[in-house]
Write a protein that holds these residues in place. Structure first.
Motif, PDB file in Angstrom:
ATOM      1  N   GLY A   1       1.190  -0.967  -0.355  1.00  0.00           N
ATOM      2  CA  GLY A   1       0.043  -0.053   0.038  1.00  0.00           C
ATOM      3  C   GLY A   1       0.658   1.106   0.238  1.00  0.00           C
ATOM      4  O   GLY A   1       0.376   2.030   0.618  1.00  0.00           O
ATOM      5  N   THR A   2       2.500   1.081  -0.266  1.00  0.00           N
ATOM      6  CA  THR A   2       3.618   2.600  -0.277  1.00  0.00           C
ATOM      7  C   THR A   2       2.758   2.978  -1.771  1.00  0.00           C
ATOM      8  O   THR A   2       3.228   2.597  -2.670  1.00  0.00           O
ATOM      9  CB  THR A   2       4.447   1.900   0.036  1.00  0.00           C
ATOM     10  N   ILE A   3       3.221   4.111  -1.659  1.00  0.00           N
ATOM     11  CA  ILE A   3       3.621   4.713  -2.759  1.00  0.00           C
ATOM     12  C   ILE A   3       4.802   5.423  -3.122  1.00  0.00           C
ATOM     13  O   ILE A   3       5.629   5.432  -2.995  1.00  0.00           O
ATOM     14  CB  ILE A   3       2.770   6.976  -2.697  1.00  0.00           C
ATOM     15  N   ILE A   4       5.144   5.294  -4.643  1.00  0.00           N
ATOM     16  CA  ILE A   4       6.668   4.980  -4.566  1.00  0.00           C
ATOM     17  C   ILE A   4       6.752   5.766  -6.195  1.00  0.00           C
ATOM     18  O   ILE A   4       6.534   5.970  -7.050  1.00  0.00           O
ATOM     19  CB  ILE A   4       6.998   3.069  -5.078  1.00  0.00           C
ATOM     20  N   SER A   5       8.184   6.022  -5.283  1.00  0.00           N
ATOM     21  CA  SER A   5       8.956   7.090  -6.918  1.00  0.00           C
ATOM     22  C   SER A   5       9.951   6.456  -7.771  1.00  0.00           C
ATOM     23  O   SER A   5      10.708   5.746  -6.421  1.00  0.00           O
ATOM     24  CB  SER A   5       8.708   8.529  -6.328  1.00  0.00           C
ATOM     25  N   THR A   6      10.120   6.655  -8.673  1.00  0.00           N
ATOM     26  CA  THR A   6      11.278   5.651  -9.164  1.00  0.00           C
ATOM     27  C   THR A   6      11.202   6.680 -10.403  1.00  0.00           C
ATOM     28  O   THR A   6      10.493   7.497 -10.813  1.00  0.00           O
ATOM     29  CB  THR A   6      11.655   4.603  -9.462  1.00  0.00           C
ATOM     30  N   ASP A   7      12.751   6.420 -10.634  1.00  0.00           N
ATOM     31  CA  ASP A   7      12.629   6.897 -12.073  1.00  0.00           C
ATOM     32  C   ASP A   7      12.498   5.707 -13.043  1.00  0.00           C
ATOM     33  O   ASP A   7      11.657   4.710 -12.769  1.00  0.00           O
ATOM     34  CB  ASP A   7      14.902   7.318 -12.790  1.00  0.00           C
ATOM     35  N   GLU A   8      12.348   5.582 -14.645  1.00  0.00           N
ATOM     36  CA  GLU A   8      11.920   5.143 -15.243  1.00  0.00           C
ATOM     37  C   GLU A   8      12.738   3.542 -15.860  1.00  0.00           C
ATOM     38  O   GLU A   8      11.989   2.968 -16.839  1.00  0.00           O
ATOM     39  CB  GLU A   8      11.757   6.064 -17.178  1.00  0.00           C
ATOM     40  N   TRP A   9      14.067   3.714 -15.019  1.00  0.00           N
ATOM     41  CA  TRP A   9      14.206   2.542 -15.413  1.00  0.00           C
ATOM     42  C   TRP A   9      13.110   0.996 -15.427  1.00  0.00           C
ATOM     43  O   TRP A   9      11.992   1.256 -14.509  1.00  0.00           O
ATOM     44  CB  TRP A   9      15.457   2.013 -14.126  1.00  0.00           C
ATOM     45  N   ALA A  10      13.939  -0.239 -16.092  1.00  0.00           N
ATOM     46  CA  ALA A  10      12.242  -0.753 -16.077  1.00  0.00           C
ATOM     47  C   ALA A  10      11.914  -1.822 -15.336  1.00  0.00           C
ATOM     48  O   ALA A  10      11.227  -1.881 -14.832  1.00  0.00           O
ATOM     49  CB  ALA A  10      12.294  -1.255 -17.563  1.00  0.00           C
ATOM     50  N   GLY A  11      13.323  -2.092 -14.724  1.00  0.00           N
ATOM     51  CA  GLY A  11      12.928  -3.268 -13.778  1.00  0.00           C
ATOM     52  C   GLY A  11      11.955  -2.615 -12.316  1.00  0.00           C
ATOM     53  O   GLY A  11      11.154  -3.907 -11.777  1.00  0.00           O
ATOM     54  N   TYR A  12      12.518  -1.272 -11.935  1.00  0.00           N
ATOM     55  CA  TYR A  12      11.081  -0.788 -11.018  1.00  0.00           C
ATOM     56  C   TYR A  12       9.341  -1.357 -11.943  1.00  0.00           C
ATOM     57  O   TYR A  12       8.494  -1.217 -10.758  1.00  0.00           O
ATOM     58  CB  TYR A  12      10.703   0.418 -11.055  1.00  0.00           C
ATOM     59  N   ASN A  13       9.238  -1.606 -12.926  1.00  0.00           N
ATOM     60  CA  ASN A  13       7.586  -1.750 -13.110  1.00  0.00           C
ATOM     61  C   ASN A  13       7.203  -2.860 -12.633  1.00  0.00           C
ATOM     62  O   ASN A  13       5.917  -2.853 -12.494  1.00  0.00           O
ATOM     63  CB  ASN A  13       8.047  -1.846 -15.155  1.00  0.00           C
ATOM     64  N   LEU A  14       8.318  -3.647 -12.209  1.00  0.00           N
ATOM     65  CA  LEU A  14       7.284  -4.761 -11.651  1.00  0.00           C
ATOM     66  C   LEU A  14       7.814  -4.922 -10.149  1.00  0.00           C
ATOM     67  O   LEU A  14       7.082  -5.659 -10.026  1.00  0.00           O
ATOM     68  CB  LEU A  14       8.508  -6.438 -11.409  1.00  0.00           C
ATOM     69  N   VAL A  15       7.314  -3.644  -9.431  1.00  0.00           N
ATOM     70  CA  VAL A  15       7.247  -3.258  -7.886  1.00  0.00           C
ATOM     71  C   VAL A  15       5.480  -2.845  -7.895  1.00  0.00           C
ATOM     72  O   VAL A  15       4.768  -3.381  -6.176  1.00  0.00           O
ATOM     73  CB  VAL A  15       8.086  -2.122  -7.432  1.00  0.00           C
ATOM     74  N   THR A  16       5.444  -2.489  -8.723  1.00  0.00           N
ATOM     75  CA  THR A  16       3.586  -2.102  -8.661  1.00  0.00           C
ATOM     76  C   THR A  16       2.334  -3.222  -8.616  1.00  0.00           C
ATOM     77  O   THR A  16       1.549  -3.088  -7.478  1.00  0.00           O
ATOM     78  CB  THR A  16       3.434  -1.028 -10.136  1.00  0.00           C
ATOM     79  N   PRO A  17       2.516  -4.312  -8.864  1.00  0.00           N
ATOM     80  CA  PRO A  17       1.129  -4.779  -8.906  1.00  0.00           C
ATOM     81  C   PRO A  17       0.825  -4.854  -7.704  1.00  0.00           C
ATOM     82  O   PRO A  17      -0.632  -5.179  -7.536  1.00  0.00           O
ATOM     83  CB  PRO A  17       1.610  -6.254  -9.149  1.00  0.00           C
ATOM     84  N   ASP A  18       1.303  -4.970  -6.608  1.00  0.00           N
ATOM     85  CA  ASP A  18       1.219  -5.494  -5.169  1.00  0.00           C
ATOM     86  C   ASP A  18       0.552  -4.520  -4.432  1.00  0.00           C
ATOM     87  O   ASP A  18       0.857  -4.561  -3.033  1.00  0.00           O
ATOM     88  CB  ASP A  18       1.998  -6.243  -3.979  1.00  0.00           C
ATOM     89  N   GLY A  19      -0.347  -3.338  -4.220  1.00  0.00           N
ATOM     90  CA  GLY A  19      -0.647  -2.527  -4.020  1.00  0.00           C
ATOM     91  C   GLY A  19      -0.202  -1.626  -3.473  1.00  0.00           C
ATOM     92  O   GLY A  19      -0.437  -0.888  -3.005  1.00  0.00           O
ATOM     93  N   HIS A  20       0.807  -1.254  -4.678  1.00  0.00           N
ATOM     94  CA  HIS A  20       1.821  -0.145  -4.432  1.00  0.00           C
ATOM     95  C   HIS A  20       0.940   0.599  -5.280  1.00  0.00           C
ATOM     96  O   HIS A  20       0.489   0.477  -6.650  1.00  0.00           O
ATOM     97  CB  HIS A  20       2.985  -0.550  -4.558  1.00  0.00           C
ATOM     98  N   TRP A  21       1.361   1.677  -5.178  1.00  0.00           N
ATOM     99  CA  TRP A  21       0.813   3.551  -6.100  1.00  0.00           C
ATOM    100  C   TRP A  21       2.273   3.855  -6.822  1.00  0.00           C
ATOM    101  O   TRP A  21       3.319   3.889  -5.880  1.00  0.00           O
ATOM    102  CB  TRP A  21       0.469   3.988  -5.409  1.00  0.00           C
TER     103      TRP A  21
END
Ligand SMILES: [Zn+2]
Length: 299
Positions: free
Chosen positions: A202-222
């Protein structure tokens, strides 16, 4: 994290006033670990008084004579380095912004280079032990994530080149703690694993556009992204959350510059020790002299 409780850092003069000799240091270890009056482990007297034994790193119960060794099981126990030098070394670590090398300890304390190096490594272990161990984030909490490449050859223009470099990952809660880790590579799996071990759902996440981070989203993170490649360093998303990774980037800047100036080069194997040192200082920088007690309590 309570940041309203501002405390000033201890000056060198205050340090020597507080810890003028080995007896004062031992007294402090005793107080932090056991308390001066505590229930005697042998006779069971509650609130027993303990007296310092002459010429020994020990206290004795006033009722039954049972000996207590405050340094037992600590980094001080088997060390021939006097407590005052240990305390001063720890003081240097918490006072410094750019870190302390073994060479610096060798020069400042007059111990051998080998001893200085070993003391530095043991203090870094303390810093790891005494650091924040919980999960970051949670509902309505925001975290910046960014990875960095330490040492090795210069990165290519993309900045993602990892030839001979150690990959590190940093996750920093806004107005909160930072967690850092050495990771095997910047693949999505590596990033993901550290992320899930340390960030609450449920945490709000900020990253740069590095593709690896796209995969942190599915579990209820914004998840919000800034496009560094397009020279965008901050943006506001449709829910009004402000995204940037400046906090964690500043941490990497300080870490890299300090490593360059203080240590010249650190081996891949020891990168995590130095990282722990900087992470601890970052997480406790507003504690002032209380940082010192946290470390002594961790011995
Ligand atoms: Zn006793």
């Amino acid at each position: 994290m309570n940041k309203k409780h501002h405390t000033r850092k201890m000056t060198v003069r205050e340090f020597f006033k507080r810890f003028p000799d080995d007896a004062a240091c031992l007294e402090h270890v005793m107080t932090v670990r056991y308390g001066h009056r505590h229930t005697c482990g042998k006779c069971g007297v509650i609130d027993a008084t303990f007296h310092r034994l002459e010429n020994r790193k020990a206290y004795s119960c006033a009722h039954c004579g049972h000996n207590v060794y405050p340094c037992a099981g600590t980094i001080f126990e088997k060390s021939r380095t006097p407590l005052t030098l240990w305390f001063y070394a720890i003081f240097l670590f918490i006072s410094s912004r750019h870190g302390v090398s073994g060479m610096e300890l060798h020069r400042q304390l007059g111990v051998t280079r080998k001893c200085g190096y070993r003391m530095g490594m043991q203090i870094r272990q303390l810093m790891n032990k005494g650091d924040f161990q919980g999960m970051l984030g949670g509902i309505n909490r925001q975290i910046e994530i960014d990875e960095a490449y330490i040492g090795g050859r210069r990165a290519g223009k993309s900045g993602r080149g990892a030839a001979g470099k150690t990959v590190v990952m940093g996750m920093k809660e806004r107005d909160g703690y930072i967690h850092t880790a050495v990771i095997p590579n910047a693949s999505k799996n590596s990033l993901r694993q550290v992320f899930h071990e340390n960030v609450k759902p449920g945490t709000i996440i900020s990253t740069d556009e590095w593709a690896g981070y796209n995969l942190v989203t599915p579990d209820g993170h914004w998840h919000g992204t800034v496009r560094h490649g397009a020279k965008e360093y901050a943006n506001t998303d449709e829910l009004g959350y402000r995204h940037h990774v400046n906090g964690v980037e500043n941490f990497w800047k300080l870490f890299k510059a300090s490593i360059r100036s203080t240590h010249i080069q650190i081996s891949k194997a020891h990168c995590d020790a130095y990282l722990n040192e900087f992470t601890f200082r970052q997480n406790h920088r507003e504690m002032g002299q209380a940082m010192f007690d946290v470390l002594i309590a961790a011995v």
